[in-house]
Design an enzyme around this catalytic site. Structure first.
Site, PDB file in Angstrom:
ATOM      1  N   ASP A 131      36.742  44.075  36.585  1.00  0.00           N
ATOM      2  CA  ASP A 131      36.869  44.242  35.126  1.00  0.00           C
ATOM      3  C   ASP A 131      35.483  44.339  34.486  1.00  0.00           C
ATOM      4  O   ASP A 131      35.129  43.581  33.575  1.00  0.00           O
ATOM      5  CB  ASP A 131      37.702  43.104  34.514  1.00  0.00           C
ATOM      6  CG  ASP A 131      37.141  41.726  34.803  1.00  0.00           C
ATOM      7  OD1 ASP A 131      36.358  41.583  35.773  1.00  0.00           O
ATOM      8  OD2 ASP A 131      37.466  40.789  34.045  1.00  0.00           O
TER       9      ASP A 131
ATOM     10  N   GLU B 103      34.366  30.458  42.018  1.00  0.00           N
ATOM     11  CA  GLU B 103      33.043  30.363  41.396  1.00  0.00           C
ATOM     12  C   GLU B 103      32.456  28.953  41.561  1.00  0.00           C
ATOM     13  O   GLU B 103      31.249  28.794  41.748  1.00  0.00           O
ATOM     14  CB  GLU B 103      33.131  30.727  39.911  1.00  0.00           C
ATOM     15  CG  GLU B 103      31.787  30.714  39.204  1.00  0.00           C
ATOM     16  CD  GLU B 103      31.891  31.333  37.819  1.00  0.00           C
ATOM     17  OE1 GLU B 103      31.730  32.567  37.703  1.00  0.00           O
ATOM     18  OE2 GLU B 103      32.166  30.585  36.852  1.00  0.00           O
TER      19      GLU B 103
HETATM   20  N1  UDP Z   1      41.826  40.111  40.223  1.00  0.00           N
HETATM   21  C1  UDP Z   1      42.729  41.145  40.455  1.00  0.00           C
HETATM   22  N2  UDP Z   1      44.015  41.008  40.008  1.00  0.00           N
HETATM   23  C2  UDP Z   1      44.448  39.896  39.329  1.00  0.00           C
HETATM   24  C3  UDP Z   1      43.504  38.872  39.088  1.00  0.00           C
HETATM   25  C4  UDP Z   1      42.204  39.011  39.536  1.00  0.00           C
HETATM   26  O1  UDP Z   1      42.390  42.165  41.054  1.00  0.00           O
HETATM   27  O2  UDP Z   1      45.622  39.853  38.955  1.00  0.00           O
HETATM   28  C5  UDP Z   1      40.449  40.255  40.754  1.00  0.00           C
HETATM   29  C6  UDP Z   1      39.641  41.297  39.974  1.00  0.00           C
HETATM   30  O3  UDP Z   1      38.683  41.880  40.826  1.00  0.00           O
HETATM   31  C7  UDP Z   1      38.982  40.422  38.920  1.00  0.00           C
HETATM   32  C8  UDP Z   1      38.635  39.189  39.735  1.00  0.00           C
HETATM   33  O4  UDP Z   1      39.752  39.021  40.617  1.00  0.00           O
HETATM   34  O5  UDP Z   1      37.872  41.065  38.323  1.00  0.00           O
HETATM   35  C9  UDP Z   1      38.377  37.906  38.959  1.00  0.00           C
HETATM   36  O6  UDP Z   1      39.393  37.685  37.988  1.00  0.00           O
HETATM   37  P1  UDP Z   1      39.052  37.837  36.429  1.00  0.00           P
HETATM   38  O7  UDP Z   1      38.184  39.035  36.232  1.00  0.00           O
HETATM   39  O8  UDP Z   1      40.343  37.774  35.667  1.00  0.00           O
HETATM   40  O9  UDP Z   1      38.220  36.511  36.135  1.00  0.00           O
HETATM   41  P2  UDP Z   1      37.232  36.314  34.878  1.00  0.00           P
HETATM   42  O10 UDP Z   1      36.111  37.301  35.011  1.00  0.00           O
HETATM   43  O11 UDP Z   1      38.035  36.562  33.627  1.00  0.00           O
HETATM   44  O12 UDP Z   1      36.777  34.898  35.048  1.00  0.00           O
HETATM   45 MN    MN Z   2      36.154  39.332  35.580  1.00  0.00          MN
END
Ligand code: UDP
Ligand code: MN
Length: 269
Positions: A130, A220
């Site tokens: 994302d 993390e």
């Molecule tokens: N991810 C995914 N599908 C999901 C949840 C997470 O592919 O349903 C992967 C995706 O690569 C994402 C990463 O896990 O960028 C980390 O999750 P997220 O980006 O939601 O975490 P944040 O950056 O919001 O802490």
């Molecule tokens: Mn993310």
């Protein structure tokens, strides 16, 4: 402190203007680089913009293999890719909870860094999907073990870092320990270093699960724990992980890798 260009263990902190990209590019003219990313369930929507921006800004002119893991291999739209760039699509299970999808990456890394990647690439970069590349991200980020300072904490006191603080978790970091708060949305290193890192994190995740606990920021937290006791050989400044909603953006000249704003409830459901 975090605007320094050296850590207290004398690893470089990479900021714009601290390196000559031509020298580094020459040193890496036959280096093979992997980019590891999960795009599971609704996160598949982020994949094409991620890959297209990577083609524009990530390791331009170098050998790149994208390792994409998804539950929707048939829905992947391939970007137009430069010569010498390879897209590998791999099936992965879709865990129900978003936390488990996110943590699943460590388990997959333990397998691929052991079995496939050693023959295919020299360095691996692991990223959230994302995100979009927004400016040059090149071989200056390569090193044995590389982590990125979390952009929300680069000016924070250590006491404010959101490490796992419960001693019962394997991700526990006691107060007073730790150097930076790293964000798990971008890290990397030599393939064997990421093998060691992912093995340690995965082991911690499994041990915690047995006790029915989950670290405060999932993998993390485990990554941060590992990096307290296995110091990165290179640290990336928040130029390499930024979010336009954050304060102090005027201190960051180049915003190279940007978070895409998402509706958390919608994409995680
Ligand atoms: N991810 C995914 N599908 C999901 C949840 C997470 O592919 O349903 C992967 C995706 O690569 C994402 C990463 O896990 O960028 C980390 O999750 P997220 O980006 O939601 O975490 P944040 O950056 O919001 O802490
Ligand atoms: Mn993310």
């Amino acid at each position: 402190m975090a605007l320094n260009v050296l850590t207290p263990w004398l690893a470089p902190i990479i900021w714009d203007g601290t390196y000559d990209i031509d020298i580094l590019d020459n040193q890496h003219n036959s280096t093979r680089i992997g980019l590891f990313v999960f795009a599971v369930k609704k996160y598949i929507r982020f994949l094409l913009p991620f890959l297209e921006s990577a083609e524009r800004y990530f390791m331009v002119g170098h050998n790149v293999t994208y390792y994409v893991f998804t539950d929707k291999v048939n829905e992947v739209v391939k970007p137009k890719m430069a010569d010498g760039h390879i897209l590998q699509l791999h099936d992965v299970v879709a865990d129900q909870r978003w936390q488990d999808v996110s943590m699943r990456r460590m388990e997959i890394l333990t397998v691929f860094t052991k079995e496939h990647m050693p023959n295919e690439i020299d360095y691996l970069v692991c990223a959230d999907v994302d995100m979009v590349f927004n400016d040059h991200v090149g071989v200056e980020i390569l090193g044995d073990l590389v982590a990125t300072i979390h952009p929300a904490y680069f000016l924070s006191e250590k006491g404010a870092f959101t490490y796992e603080r419960r001693p019962i978790s394997t991700a526990y970091i006691p107060h007073g320990h730790g150097d930076f708060y790293y964000m798990a949305a971008l890290y990397g290193g030599k393939v064997d270093e990421i093998y060691k890192l992912s093995m340690a994190c995965q082991k911690g995740i499994v041990e915690d699960k047995k006790k029915n606990i989950e670290a405060v920021w999932q993998e993390e937290s485990h990554l941060n724990r590992y990096l307290v006791y296995n110091k990165p050989t290179k640290v990336l400044s928040p130029e390499y992980l930024w979010d336009t909603i954050l304060p102090n953006g005027e201190l960051i000249k180049k915003k190279r890798f940007l978070a895409v704003h998402k509706n958390h409830k919608e994409v995680r459901n």
